[in-house]
Scaffold this motif. Structure first.
Motif, short mmCIF file in Angstrom:
data_model
loop_
_atom_site.label_atom_id
_atom_site.label_comp_id
_atom_site.label_asym_id
_atom_site.label_seq_id
_atom_site.Cartn_x
_atom_site.Cartn_y
_atom_site.Cartn_z
N THR A 21 0.86 -1.13 -0.15
CA THR A 21 0.02 -0.12 -0.03
C THR A 21 0.69 1.22 0.00
N TRP A 24 0.97 3.21 -3.39
CA TRP A 24 -0.25 3.56 -4.25
C TRP A 24 0.11 4.83 -4.94
N ARG A 28 -1.76 -2.12 -5.94
CA ARG A 28 -3.24 -2.12 -5.24
C ARG A 28 -3.38 -3.70 -4.87
N PRO A 29 -4.39 -4.06 -4.09
CA PRO A 29 -4.61 -5.53 -3.62
C PRO A 29 -4.92 -6.33 -4.59
N ALA A 355 -3.84 5.75 0.39
CA ALA A 355 -4.37 4.49 0.20
C ALA A 355 -5.49 3.99 0.82
N ASP A 356 -5.36 4.17 2.18
CA ASP A 356 -6.20 3.86 3.17
C ASP A 356 -7.70 4.62 2.83
N ARG A 359 -9.45 3.16 -0.37
CA ARG A 359 -9.93 1.91 -0.07
C ARG A 359 -11.16 1.90 0.85
N LYS A 360 -11.34 2.80 1.78
CA LYS A 360 -12.29 2.92 2.67
C LYS A 360 -13.74 3.41 1.53
N SER A 363 -15.13 0.89 -0.23
CA SER A 363 -15.74 -0.43 0.40
C SER A 363 -17.01 0.14 0.78
#
Length: 363
Positions: A21, A24, A28-29, A355-356, A359-360, A363
């Motif tokens: 991460t 970024w 990415r995952p 990145a966090d 990502r959040k 989601s």
């Protein structure tokens, strides 16, 4: 046909489950950093696999532990370098390094009775791989005898972002292999400076050498839930060619724990081999700039980038719009189809916040 004694070979076990991460928006995952050509013309996992190709020495075909979502991408990249893996162990979900290594150890025991494993992350750079191979060969006998061996990087700076290994007494006549006195979590700066000045302390590379049976036995003593879950997951695994899918429910019962916390910090017979092999964990855009910067002004350009009256910049274009950097110094500019990143090089550790955030939001 000549019979090969698999117990005499070193079995490369390559861990490819990280998301990266801090890199970024490139990593990415669904497409982490090990599948990109960050430090050479090959991807990082291709470079890792080729380090221990059978032609490089006494190595078996690699066992690769990766996410099930990366199976097709990994097979394509292995085909491109003409390497046939012994097995792809497809994790149904990430449970950290101890369960990942345990399922590889179980596979080796089931297939060969036992064997010495050289465990390597797939996303590290090693500029001098011959030094690692020589160190692994030197420690092979110790690992076969039940020692848990790790490779310590000779530090070049008082880094506070790495774990450290404190050496103990010599385990060989030359003093090249040492016992481990203790493992140290990421230290404060004053301690890191003292480690560098005093010597006998090494960065923890996350590279290990031990026999498959010794690893499973040590886990059974120090973290038995990992052993139980991994054995159950492999006993109920579904195989299709070289791809093996451990049972999801059984694997998910393993605790989320690193091999360091599960075994290395607790076992009695632990050794460290100090190595100076040009190692980097490629953990930030700053690290990539340092490895790639070559021109007089200290700029590094990958892809469709342009710099003018600019110094010390990393411009990395992979699938995104072209970048022109004019009159700026010491910046990172990354352009991908998934996002654009612009920041000073000395703020690279803050990328994880971006990145966090995204990502959040997704989601």
């Amino acid at each position: 046909m000549t019979h090969i004694d698999q117990t005499k070979l070193i079995h490369p076990v390559i861990l490819s489950g990280g998301a990266g991460t801090r890199l970024w928006p490139l990593s990415r995952p669904e497409h982490p950093k090990q599948f990109f050509p960050l430090v050479s013309e090959r991807t990082m996992i291709q470079d890792t696999v080729l380090r221990t190709a059978p032609s490089a020495g006494n190595f078996a075909a690699p066992v690769i532990v990766t996410s099930a979502r990366h199976e097709a991408m990994l097979l394509d990249q292995l085909t491109a370098i003409e390497v046939a893996p012994a097995a792809l162990l497809l994790e149904p979900e990430g449970r950290n390094t101890a369960p990942a290594i345990a399922i590889a150890a179980r596979w080796i025991v089931e297939q060969h009775g036992d064997g010495v494993m050289l465990v390597m992350p797939s996303d590290h750079m090693i500029a001098k791989p011959d030094i690692l191979l020589k160190a692994a060969a030197a420690a092979h006998g110790l690992a076969a005898d039940g020692y848990m061996v790790t490779f310590g990087i000779i530090p070049t700076a008082p880094e506070t972002g790495f774990g450290y290994i404190a050496e103990g007494g010599a385990l060989d006549a030359e003093g090249h292999i040492r016992s481990v006195n203790c493992f140290i979590e990421k230290p404060p700066l004053a301690d890191a400076i003292a480690y560098l000045e005093n010597g006998g302390f090494y960065w923890n590379s996350g590279i290990f050498l031990f026999s498959a049976r010794a690893l499973l036995d040590a886990l059974s003593i120090h973290c038995p839930t990992v052993t139980e879950a991994s054995i159950a997951a492999m006993d109920q695994a579904v195989a299709q060619g070289v791809s093996i899918k451990p049972d999801h429910a059984a694997f998910a019962a393993a605790p989320n724990i690193s091999i360091d916390h599960a075994v290395m910090e607790k076992a009695d017979r632990v050794a460290v081999v100090p190595v100076d092999m040009g190692w980097s964990d490629v953990g930030s855009w700053q690290a990539i700039w340092a490895m790639r910067a070559g021109e007089e002004a200290g700029n590094s350009i990958h892809g469709d980038g342009f710099v003018h009256d600019a110094r010390g910049n990393l411009v990395y274009v992979e699938g995104g719009p072209p970048v022109a950097a004019i009159g700026v110094d010491n910046c990172v500019i990354v352009s991908t189809a998934q996002g654009v990143l612009v920041l000073p090089r000395d703020r690279c550790q803050d990328v994880r916040a971006a990145a966090d955030h995204f990502r959040k939001r997704a989601s």
